[in-house]
Each structure stands twice: as C-alpha cells, then as structure tokens.
Design an enzyme around this catalytic site. Structure first.
Site, PDB file in Angstrom:
ATOM      1  CG  HIS A  12      -0.183   0.008   2.526  1.00 22.08           C
ATOM      2  ND1 HIS A  12       0.377   1.139   3.072  1.00 22.08           N
ATOM      3  CD2 HIS A  12       0.109  -1.000   3.390  1.00 22.08           C
ATOM      4  CE1 HIS A  12       0.973   0.846   4.212  1.00 22.08           C
ATOM      5  NE2 HIS A  12       0.825  -0.451   4.433  1.00 22.08           N
ATOM      6  CD  GLU A  92       1.338  -4.623   8.736  1.00 17.85           C
ATOM      7  OE1 GLU A  92       1.881  -5.729   8.497  1.00 17.85           O
ATOM      8  OE2 GLU A  92       1.824  -3.527   8.428  1.00 17.85           O
TER       9      GLU A  92
END
Length: 220
Positions: A12, A92
């Site tokens: 990202h 994550e």
C-alpha cells in the site's frame, strides 16, 4: 487458463501510520488512511501496472484494511478487466488493538533483537502466524488456478511484511533468509513471472540489510 502469467504484489501507499506512528494510539490500524503522498505513490504504481497488464484480465485480492483498498482504487485499473475481492488473510501483522507509543517503540526494539519471524507482539501476532495464514491463502489461490477461465494476472494488494512472507512461503526461503530482507517501500511492487519450465521467478529481489547464515543458525 491455468497458472497465471504473473502474480503481482504491491505494498500500500504511505499511510497515516507510516507518517506518524503516534496515531496508532488514537485510530485502529485497519482504519488508517493513505496520506497525500501515499495516493501519489499508488497512482504512479497504477500507471506502471496498466502498462504491464495491457488488455489482459486481472484477479485482485485486497487486504481488508482501508489503506489497501484506497491503494487499489488509486491504481485506476480498468474496472471491466479487473475482478477484486477482499482477502483477510493478506492483512497486516496484528499488533493488538490501540497501542501505546512508548510500548510500540519498546516492542519494535525487542523484535529487532529477537527476530521478526518469531517475535510475537503482546495481544498480537508473530511473523510465523502471518506465514501460516499466507500459506492457507496459497491453498485457495492454487485451487483458483484450476478454473479454466482464471485470468492471466493476479494482483495482491497488501503490506510489506506480508509481501516478504508470501515470497518466503512461495519460494521456500528459510527463516534466516527472511530475516535478512527489508520491506519494499510504500507503493513498490514485486512480480512473480511464470517461466517456460512452469516455475515462477521474482522480477527483482528484496533489498538485504544482512547476509543470511546457514539454516538453523538462529535469528539475526
């Protein structure tokens, strides 16, 4: 279609947490947004990926975090060519709820000394936990390859540590090898390219900060 021609992983763009880690005490990790720089990084990556994919179809798997979905949308891929679905196993590494800034710094320092693969955050995950769920995702991915109409391109919109662990699992890297590798920068990609012998090779290696020792030598 069978096995895709390429599997593209992208980290990202820069998030609010990358710019200011004190925000983890106020905003849940999954709710952090991209910064203006993060949007710029994602749009730049999208320019490159549109050239890579061309007119071909793409199946995208996106981590459920806000910053990964914002990255995916900022890529500006042609919607009619791309099928996107949320994939929680690409999220994550979980640090555990809201975080205290002093505790964040203490645990990061401890993880650097202990090893990123085995160190477990209090109330959170170890790198080994992420490795296991990435492995479970790979089983799903390989089953999808068996579909006759599966696209020639796979796109994984995820996180830096998860990218390294995905490649570790795919290429059967050792823990020692993993521990020497650095995360890609925000908005960076790595591509797994199908070779004539049916295997995949990575388009460029991860940067190293150390030289790996022999297997079983302990974490760095």
């Amino acid at each position: 279609m069978g096995r895709p021609q390429r599997i593209v992983l992208i980290r990202h763009g820069e998030s609010q947490g990358n710019a200011d880690d004190s925000i983890y005490a106020r905003v849940p990790d999954h709710a952090l947004e991209l910064t203006a720089e993060g949007l710029r990084q994602a749009r730049h990556a999208g320019e490159q990926l549109r050239k890579v994919f061309g007119e071909e179809r793409v199946h995208a798997f996106v981590s459920p975090y806000r910053r990964t979905w914002e990255t995916f949308h900022a890529l500006r891929l042609d919607a009619w060519r791309v099928e996107a679905r949320e994939e929680p196993r690409l999220r994550e590494q979980d640090w555990g709820n809201w975080q205290d800034l002093e505790d964040i710094h203490r645990q990061r320092k401890a993880r650097d000394a202990y090893g990123h693969f085995f160190y477990r955050f209090a109330m959170g995950e170890s790198g080994a936990d992420v490795y296991d769920r990435v492995g479970a995702f790979l089983e799903t991915l390989h089953r999808a390859f068996d579909k006759p109409d599966f696209p020639p391109n796979v796109l994984l919109v995820t996180h830096g540590l998860t990218m390294r662990l995905f490649c570790m699992r795919w290429f059967h890297w050792t823990v020692e090898e993993f521990e020497t590798l650095s995360n890609p920068s925000n908005g960076e990609t790595r591509m797994l390219l199908l070779q004539p012998d049916g295997r995949y090779s990575i388009d460029r290696p991860f940067e190293r900060w150390a030289t790996p020792g022999p297997p079983g030598g302990g974490c760095l």
